[in-house]
Design an enzyme around this catalytic site. Sequence first.
Site, PDB file in Angstrom:
ATOM      1  N   ARG A   1      -3.246  -7.356  11.139  1.00  0.00           N
ATOM      2  CA  ARG A   1      -2.993  -6.181  11.921  1.00  0.00           C
ATOM      3  C   ARG A   1      -4.150  -5.729  12.949  1.00  0.00           C
ATOM      4  O   ARG A   1      -3.938  -5.646  14.079  1.00  0.00           O
ATOM      5  CB  ARG A   1      -2.446  -4.947  11.076  1.00  0.00           C
TER       6      ARG A   1
ATOM      7  N   GLY B   1       4.489   5.294   2.057  1.00  0.00           N
ATOM      8  CA  GLY B   1       4.606   6.776   2.123  1.00  0.00           C
ATOM      9  C   GLY B   1       5.240   7.475   0.657  1.00  0.00           C
ATOM     10  O   GLY B   1       4.754   6.768  -0.410  1.00  0.00           O
TER      11      GLY B   1
ATOM     12  N   GLY C   1      -4.329   3.458   3.085  1.00  0.00           N
ATOM     13  CA  GLY C   1      -3.517   4.680   3.003  1.00  0.00           C
ATOM     14  C   GLY C   1      -3.460   5.063   1.451  1.00  0.00           C
ATOM     15  O   GLY C   1      -3.425   6.300   1.148  1.00  0.00           O
TER      16      GLY C   1
ATOM     17  N   ILE D   1       4.104 -16.247   2.861  1.00  0.00           N
ATOM     18  CA  ILE D   1       2.605 -16.013   2.377  1.00  0.00           C
ATOM     19  C   ILE D   1       2.278 -14.868   1.379  1.00  0.00           C
ATOM     20  O   ILE D   1       1.680 -15.041   0.407  1.00  0.00           O
ATOM     21  CB  ILE D   1       1.551 -16.316   3.476  1.00  0.00           C
TER      22      ILE D   1
ATOM     23  N   ASP E   1      -4.994  -8.481   4.538  1.00  0.00           N
ATOM     24  CA  ASP E   1      -5.799  -8.584   5.929  1.00  0.00           C
ATOM     25  C   ASP E   1      -7.410  -8.922   5.737  1.00  0.00           C
ATOM     26  O   ASP E   1      -8.104  -9.453   6.489  1.00  0.00           O
ATOM     27  CB  ASP E   1      -5.688  -7.944   6.731  1.00  0.00           C
TER      28      ASP E   1
END
Length: 531
Positions: free
Chosen positions: A317, A217, A243, A430, A272
């Site tokens: 995710r 953010g 984002g 990790i 990811d």
Amino acid sequence: MELSLSNSSSFRFRRYDFVPRLHSFSGLGSFHTFSSNKSISVRRPLIWRQPRLLRIKAQTAIDGNSSDDFIIEDVPHLTYFLPDLPSYTNPLKRSQAYAIVKKTFVNPEDMVAKEIIVQKDSPRGIHFRRAGPREKVFFTPEEVRACIVTCGGLCPGINTVIREIVCGLKNMYGVDDVLGIQGGYSGFYSKNTLNLTTKVVNDIHKRGGTFLQTSRGGHDTKKIVDNIQDRGINQVYIIGGDGTQKGAAAIYKEVEKRGIKVAVAGIPKTIDNDIAVIDKSFGFDTAVEEAQRAINAAHVEAESVENGVGIVKLMGRYSGFIAMLATLGNRDVDCCLIPESPFYLEGPGGLYEYVEQQLKENRHVLIVLAEGAGQEYVAQSMQAFQEKDASGNRLLLDVGLWLTQHIKDHFTNVRKMTINMKYIDPTYMIRAIPSNASDNIYCTLLAQSAVHGAMAGFTGFTVGPVNSRHAYIPINRVTETTNTVNITGRMWARLLASTNQPSFVHHCQTVREKVDKQTIDAINNMQINSI
């Protein structure tokens, strides 16, 4: 209007939006030839896509026949809104290291194809501008004041990218003034900056995390651009995920609106591997490699006891790439669960049945699951609400603990079996480690591509390999969709063949909706054997 390029062909320009003056194309892609004495014969129609500014379709006909579209999804350039910017000879030409290179600079007409598997009569399709040094740059070393900011979660390789941006600016272009923005986007207006030199960043690639600190953010476009102007910054390098890259696009648009000479370059980051268009994200190889330690430990624990059940939860995710490739790289895993392929517990072909079968045959079972798998089951059982973090990402419930408890309860209370559960969650171990050698090399290429692009005047772009060739990609192309595992593709089929786990297609409506009837019929008519 028409512009003749040779005796045998001509371009016809169709105006869609705003078309800059022709001289602004000089040195940019195929329009470079407008300012040269070359004569080219174009045999393919051309569509030039410039987000918000330019979309040109050029049509040619050869012998009365027109061929398929050649589409370029281009990135903005400072000359689009500052058309009178001067250009300079690239100082890389005088570099001792690059003196041995036969072709130092990228041809401005070089493009990278998005799709390389084509048929004889298929369209040429979408292309991106090839990354690399240009013969002309739009910044002098003395005028550059660059800054680097890291946002979002941790990932192996962030420090390597920081180091190589600083070293690339200094060693290739002679830039001495580089600032580090601390603590993510909010650091632009709430914290002091660090002066980054090659000496300061010399060994940070050996550490995990981010040397500049990070946060989620905190993006306030007006405050950030105000700070950029106040500090005299004219190159901004932004390292972060989906984002963060959207924030980079907002910064570029505000810079363009104000008409200031600031190049904005994004370096996509996500452990990811869920960023669209590019081949893979940095840190991914390190994550897959490090995950082996946790999987091996869970396997040893499970096979060392009677009815041992080992469960390892990995990152992922929305995309299960780490879990899938860590499973394929290990070969001891019996079942891999990912967000793209919903599973079910009870009934024929369910997870409970498969676990029991493995316990009877092998006296142990090893399960790897991505953190985003089975979230719908966890939410139902916990009556949880969908909450989000500061970056807007959905907060995940702990599916690893949930699955561990449910398997234990089922076999203890329903099947009356004694099992030994071993649960390992190496997630933060990790993400916090330094990148391996392969990722270090990859991070270097990403950083140097970003530096070359910014010095050449490109802005509002992100960098990454497309079919193994590094390219400059419009930011919106990497943020509009998420890269996910194709559960009807060959790689997932290889995993099913390796683990011999059920596909969960037969009784899971969610999965059935993702695959066509032909695929389901094929699965019903065959048995996947372990190889």
